[in-house]
Design a protein around this motif. Structure first.
Motif, PDB file in Angstrom:
ATOM      1  N   SER A 297      31.020  23.398  51.561  1.00  7.13           N
ATOM      2  CA  SER A 297      29.564  23.431  51.605  1.00  7.13           C
ATOM      3  C   SER A 297      29.016  24.360  50.525  1.00  7.13           C
ATOM      4  CB  SER A 297      29.086  23.900  52.984  1.00  7.13           C
ATOM      5  OG  SER A 297      27.698  24.154  52.966  1.00  7.13           O
ATOM      6  N   SER A 298      27.920  23.963  49.951  1.00  8.64           N
ATOM      7  CA  SER A 298      27.298  24.786  48.907  1.00  8.64           C
ATOM      8  C   SER A 298      26.761  26.098  49.467  1.00  8.64           C
ATOM      9  CB  SER A 298      26.158  24.014  48.230  1.00  8.64           C
ATOM     10  OG  SER A 298      25.182  23.646  49.198  1.00  8.64           O
ATOM     11  N   SER A 299      26.627  26.165  50.797  1.00 13.66           N
ATOM     12  CA  SER A 299      26.133  27.398  51.421  1.00 13.66           C
ATOM     13  C   SER A 299      27.259  28.421  51.624  1.00 13.66           C
ATOM     14  CB  SER A 299      25.494  27.084  52.775  1.00 13.66           C
ATOM     15  OG  SER A 299      26.441  26.485  53.649  1.00 13.66           O
ATOM     16  N   ASP A 300      28.517  27.984  51.459  1.00  5.96           N
ATOM     17  CA  ASP A 300      29.633  28.912  51.604  1.00  5.96           C
ATOM     18  C   ASP A 300      29.652  29.895  50.436  1.00  5.96           C
ATOM     19  OD1 ASP A 300      30.432  27.640  53.874  1.00  5.96           O
ATOM     20  OD2 ASP A 300      31.993  26.433  52.905  1.00  5.96           O
ATOM     21  N   PRO A 301      29.940  31.157  50.717  1.00  5.45           N
ATOM     22  CA  PRO A 301      30.038  32.133  49.613  1.00  5.45           C
ATOM     23  C   PRO A 301      31.259  31.817  48.753  1.00  5.45           C
ATOM     24  CG  PRO A 301      30.790  33.128  51.668  1.00  5.45           C
ATOM     25  CD  PRO A 301      30.217  31.780  52.025  1.00  5.45           C
ATOM     26  N   PRO A 302      31.172  32.046  47.463  1.00 11.38           N
ATOM     27  CA  PRO A 302      32.333  31.777  46.596  1.00 11.38           C
ATOM     28  C   PRO A 302      33.495  32.706  46.932  1.00 11.38           C
ATOM     29  CG  PRO A 302      30.611  32.946  45.388  1.00 11.38           C
ATOM     30  CD  PRO A 302      30.021  32.562  46.704  1.00 11.38           C
ATOM     31  N   GLU A 303      34.706  32.184  46.786  1.00 14.01           N
ATOM     32  CA  GLU A 303      35.896  32.980  47.079  1.00 14.01           C
ATOM     33  C   GLU A 303      36.246  33.852  45.873  1.00 14.01           C
ATOM     34  OE1 GLU A 303      40.643  32.374  48.232  1.00 14.01           O
ATOM     35  OE2 GLU A 303      39.267  30.646  48.173  1.00 14.01           O
ATOM     36  N   GLU A 304      36.465  35.121  46.145  1.00 11.89           N
ATOM     37  CA  GLU A 304      36.782  36.067  45.090  1.00 11.89           C
ATOM     38  C   GLU A 304      38.163  35.774  44.498  1.00 11.89           C
ATOM     39  OE1 GLU A 304      36.482  40.916  44.467  1.00 11.89           O
ATOM     40  OE2 GLU A 304      36.891  40.087  46.451  1.00 11.89           O
ATOM     41  N   LEU A 305      38.260  35.877  43.197  1.00 13.54           N
ATOM     42  CA  LEU A 305      39.531  35.684  42.507  1.00 13.54           C
ATOM     43  C   LEU A 305      40.321  36.985  42.611  1.00 13.54           C
ATOM     44  CD1 LEU A 305      41.357  33.933  40.734  1.00 13.54           C
ATOM     45  CD2 LEU A 305      40.062  34.705  38.746  1.00 13.54           C
ATOM     46  N   ALA A 306      41.300  37.012  43.517  1.00 13.50           N
ATOM     47  CA  ALA A 306      42.005  38.265  43.795  1.00 13.50           C
ATOM     48  C   ALA A 306      43.426  37.988  44.262  1.00 13.50           C
ATOM     49  CB  ALA A 306      41.255  39.061  44.865  1.00 13.50           C
ATOM     50  N   VAL A 307      44.249  39.024  44.224  1.00 17.14           N
ATOM     51  CA  VAL A 307      45.619  38.984  44.719  1.00 17.14           C
ATOM     52  C   VAL A 307      45.789  40.140  45.702  1.00 17.14           C
ATOM     53  CG1 VAL A 307      48.026  39.431  44.094  1.00 17.14           C
ATOM     54  CG2 VAL A 307      46.678  37.841  42.738  1.00 17.14           C
ATOM     55  N   GLN A 308      46.383  39.844  46.864  1.00 17.98           N
ATOM     56  CA  GLN A 308      46.609  40.868  47.881  1.00 17.98           C
ATOM     57  C   GLN A 308      48.097  41.004  48.163  1.00 17.98           C
ATOM     58  OE1 GLN A 308      43.847  41.179  51.220  1.00 17.98           O
ATOM     59  NE2 GLN A 308      42.818  39.324  50.483  1.00 17.98           N
ATOM     60  N   TYR A 310      50.591  43.699  50.680  1.00 16.20           N
ATOM     61  CA  TYR A 310      50.869  44.866  51.512  1.00 16.20           C
ATOM     62  C   TYR A 310      49.658  45.806  51.627  1.00 16.20           C
ATOM     63  CZ  TYR A 310      55.619  43.255  50.631  1.00 16.20           C
ATOM     64  OH  TYR A 310      56.754  42.496  50.514  1.00 16.20           O
ATOM     65  N   GLY A 311      48.519  45.228  51.920  1.00 13.82           N
ATOM     66  CA  GLY A 311      47.317  46.032  52.118  1.00 13.82           C
ATOM     67  C   GLY A 311      46.596  46.424  50.846  1.00 13.82           C
ATOM     68  N   LEU A 312      47.151  46.098  49.690  1.00 14.17           N
ATOM     69  CA  LEU A 312      46.505  46.391  48.414  1.00 14.17           C
ATOM     70  C   LEU A 312      45.892  45.122  47.845  1.00 14.17           C
ATOM     71  CD1 LEU A 312      49.226  48.678  46.777  1.00 14.17           C
ATOM     72  CD2 LEU A 312      47.108  49.405  47.883  1.00 14.17           C
ATOM     73  N   LYS A 313      44.758  45.271  47.199  1.00 15.64           N
ATOM     74  CA  LYS A 313      44.043  44.112  46.667  1.00 15.64           C
ATOM     75  C   LYS A 313      43.635  44.385  45.227  1.00 15.64           C
ATOM     76  CE  LYS A 313      39.848  41.362  47.501  1.00 15.64           C
ATOM     77  NZ  LYS A 313      38.670  41.201  48.384  1.00 15.64           N
ATOM     78  N   VAL A 314      43.855  43.395  44.381  1.00  7.45           N
ATOM     79  CA  VAL A 314      43.428  43.467  42.984  1.00  7.45           C
ATOM     80  C   VAL A 314      42.513  42.291  42.710  1.00  7.45           C
ATOM     81  CG1 VAL A 314      44.155  43.331  40.578  1.00  7.45           C
ATOM     82  CG2 VAL A 314      45.499  44.663  42.201  1.00  7.45           C
ATOM     83  N   SER A 315      41.281  42.582  42.279  1.00  4.22           N
ATOM     84  CA  SER A 315      40.308  41.536  41.964  1.00  4.22           C
ATOM     85  C   SER A 315      40.196  41.370  40.452  1.00  4.22           C
ATOM     86  CB  SER A 315      38.931  41.885  42.539  1.00  4.22           C
ATOM     87  OG  SER A 315      39.007  42.042  43.943  1.00  4.22           O
ATOM     88  N   ALA A 316      40.007  40.148  40.019  1.00  7.65           N
ATOM     89  CA  ALA A 316      39.851  39.880  38.586  1.00  7.65           C
ATOM     90  C   ALA A 316      38.412  40.162  38.169  1.00  7.65           C
ATOM     91  CB  ALA A 316      40.207  38.436  38.276  1.00  7.65           C
ATOM     92  N   PRO A 317      38.190  40.979  37.145  1.00  3.40           N
ATOM     93  CA  PRO A 317      36.825  41.168  36.648  1.00  3.40           C
ATOM     94  C   PRO A 317      36.320  39.895  35.980  1.00  3.40           C
ATOM     95  CG  PRO A 317      38.392  42.253  35.193  1.00  3.40           C
ATOM     96  CD  PRO A 317      39.178  41.754  36.380  1.00  3.40           C
ATOM     97  N   MET A 318      35.009  39.681  36.057  1.00  2.00           N
ATOM     98  CA  MET A 318      34.432  38.514  35.404  1.00  2.00           C
ATOM     99  C   MET A 318      34.455  38.660  33.878  1.00  2.00           C
ATOM    100  SD  MET A 318      32.971  35.548  35.751  1.00  2.00           S
ATOM    101  CE  MET A 318      32.157  35.380  37.344  1.00  2.00           C
ATOM    102  N   PHE A 319      34.299  39.910  33.407  1.00  2.00           N
ATOM    103  CA  PHE A 319      34.253  40.161  31.962  1.00  2.00           C
ATOM    104  C   PHE A 319      35.117  41.381  31.615  1.00  2.00           C
ATOM    105  CE2 PHE A 319      30.133  38.414  33.243  1.00  2.00           C
ATOM    106  CZ  PHE A 319      29.996  37.332  32.392  1.00  2.00           C
ATOM    107  N   VAL A 320      35.668  41.359  30.419  1.00  2.00           N
ATOM    108  CA  VAL A 320      36.320  42.524  29.827  1.00  2.00           C
ATOM    109  C   VAL A 320      35.553  42.851  28.550  1.00  2.00           C
ATOM    110  CG1 VAL A 320      38.466  43.498  28.936  1.00  2.00           C
ATOM    111  CG2 VAL A 320      38.544  41.775  30.752  1.00  2.00           C
ATOM    112  N   TRP A 321      35.245  44.132  28.330  1.00  2.00           N
ATOM    113  CA  TRP A 321      34.424  44.493  27.171  1.00  2.00           C
ATOM    114  C   TRP A 321      35.057  45.611  26.344  1.00  2.00           C
ATOM    115  CZ3 TRP A 321      32.954  49.593  27.273  1.00  2.00           C
ATOM    116  CH2 TRP A 321      32.850  50.216  28.527  1.00  2.00           C
ATOM    117  N   ALA A 322      34.677  45.654  25.073  1.00  2.00           N
ATOM    118  CA  ALA A 322      35.093  46.717  24.150  1.00  2.00           C
ATOM    119  C   ALA A 322      33.881  47.135  23.330  1.00  2.00           C
ATOM    120  CB  ALA A 322      36.215  46.232  23.233  1.00  2.00           C
TER     121      ALA A 322
END
Length: 421
Positions: A297-308, A310-322
């Motif tokens: 459904s379009s009303s569902d929130p988007p799923e975060e791009l992440a890896v979990q 053993y209780g630790l979570k790493v999310s992918a940033p949308m942008f990397v900058w310099a």
């Protein structure tokens, strides 16, 4: 004619005989190479050997430094002296090397190297980095006796959330040569090595490379598995990564592999080439959270791009900058390069950060491989903005608020006035 030939032969004989009477010692060097220090008149030159040996003339001496501890080997002996960080090597009148500072007999041949490639430490700095008041400012470097302080990297870091706001380094052709008592370029990083901080990894949990790889490979989401993601340092400069390998857990982010291996790499290659003639201050960071496409459904929130794991979570940033700034005070050149770190963007562009993409105004970028491929979405769509525009979007962007107000008031139309040669 015969007289001339005889004179030439006599002259050549004198040269060869003189060469044979010049005595010297050889100090062999292995990786990881120590820092060597040598006095030349009023200057002290500090360098790493690019050869596998250093030649010392009779009566000449040189100092070696290893922050991790010195290792010395001979044909019959191999000793680690981790408690010793400095030693002096002297070529005596018999062409034997004598070591001052270590318990070794003189011999004709020594090999020296460091017990570890990493000798830097993490320090908290009372001197604050730009726009880092709500986080802590750190420096990674070392204090070297008789040489001074070498700061390799400055960091704005939130110790409460273990979040890197940005890292700061000098990009130039690194030859590992310092000339004292001239001021080192590292002092421009804006931090000081004051209070030493213990290794955070000893007390807190961080996602490991192995845990990330295992969890990534087990991810059941088909949209996730359609693309490749890496857990790698935001510091993609190869030499810098090697020097700071001990601290990689601070800098690791979730990269979309295509961006990291292609357009971001092409940008760093162009910067390295340019840095043969100019020195740059570089700030790197990330922004936003990447999400995966909505499948229901379009009303569902988007799923975060992440890896979990053993209780630790790493999310992918949308942008990397310099954020790249020329160090020369006589030349004005600065820009923020931003890369889309998500393969799920339908129509990537620059409008979230700035009104105009200025990458093509920077000639050395435009004419590089990066300049030709940076807009290809499958290689990681990348663009450039003015720093004052990006500072309004990204929190903790390394531009002081006072400078931002001044720069904004004096802003000009870069589409017609800015070309960086």
């Amino acid at each position: 004619m015969c007289k001339i030939i005889v004179q030439l032969l006599s002259f050549l004989c004198i040269i060869l005989c003189s060469a044979q009477t010049v005595h010297s010692c050889q100090l062999f060097v292995r990786d990881p190479s120590p820092l060597f220090s040598k006095t030349f008149g009023s200057k002290n030159i500090t360098f790493r050997s690019t050869e596998n040996h250093i030649k010392l003339n009779k009566g000449e001496s040189i100092q070696a430094y290893c922050g991790s501890g010195i290792v010395v080997t001979t044909n019959y002996n191999d000793q680690r002296h981790n408690q010793y960080k400095m030693a002096s090597f002297f070529c005596d009148e018999n062409n034997y090397i004598q070591i001052r500072g270590l318990d070794f007999d003189s011999t004709e041949e020594y090999t020296i190297y460091c017990s570890s490639s990493s000798s830097s430490s993490l320090y908290e700095s009372k001197k604050k980095l730009p726009n880092c008041d709500e986080a802590l400012s750190y420096g990674i470097g070392e204090k070297i006796p008789l040489i001074g302080t070498i700061i390799k990297l400055a960091i704005c870091y939130d110790i409460e959330t273990f979040e890197l706001k940005y890292a700061n380094y000098i990009a130039y052709e690194k030859k590992d040569i310092l000339i004292s008592p001239e001021q080192s370029v590292n002092s421009k990083l804006g931090v000081e090595l004051e209070q030493k901080v213990d290794d955070l990894q000893n007390y807190f949990d961080f996602m490991s490379q192995q845990s990330f790889n295992i969890s990534r490979d087990r991810e059941p989401n088909t949209f996730f598995r359609a693309f490749s993601f890496d857990f790698e340092s935001i510091l993609q400069d190869e030499q810098l990564r090697k020097q700071l390998d001990k601290w990689t857990y601070i800098f690791n982010i979730m990269w979309w592999s295509q961006l990291r291996q292609n357009n971001w790499r092409f940008f760093l290659d162009a910067l390295k080439e340019r840095a043969n003639s100019e020195k740059y201050m570089v700030f790197v960071g990330s922004y936003g959270n990447a999400t995966m496409p909505i499948t229901r459904s379009s009303s569902d929130p988007p799923e975060e791009l992440a890896v979990q794991s053993y209780g630790l979570k790493v999310s992918a940033p949308m942008f990397v900058w310099a954020y790249v700034k020329l160090l020369s005070p006589s030349k004005a050149e600065e820009f923020v390069l931003i890369g889309h770190n998500s393969p799920y963007m339908e129509s990537p562009d620059h409008t979230e950060f700035c009104t105009t993409d200025i990458c093509d105004s920077i000639l050395w970028l435009k004419e590089s491989k990066f300049g030709h491929l940076r807009r290809v979405p499958t290689l990681g769509y990348t663009f450039c903005c003015r720093a004052e525009e990006v500072a309004k979007i990204i929190d903790n962007f390394p531009m002081p608020k006072g400078a931002l107000e001044t720069t904004t008031a004096a802003a000009v139309d870069l589409t017609t006035s800015m070309t960086f040669l």
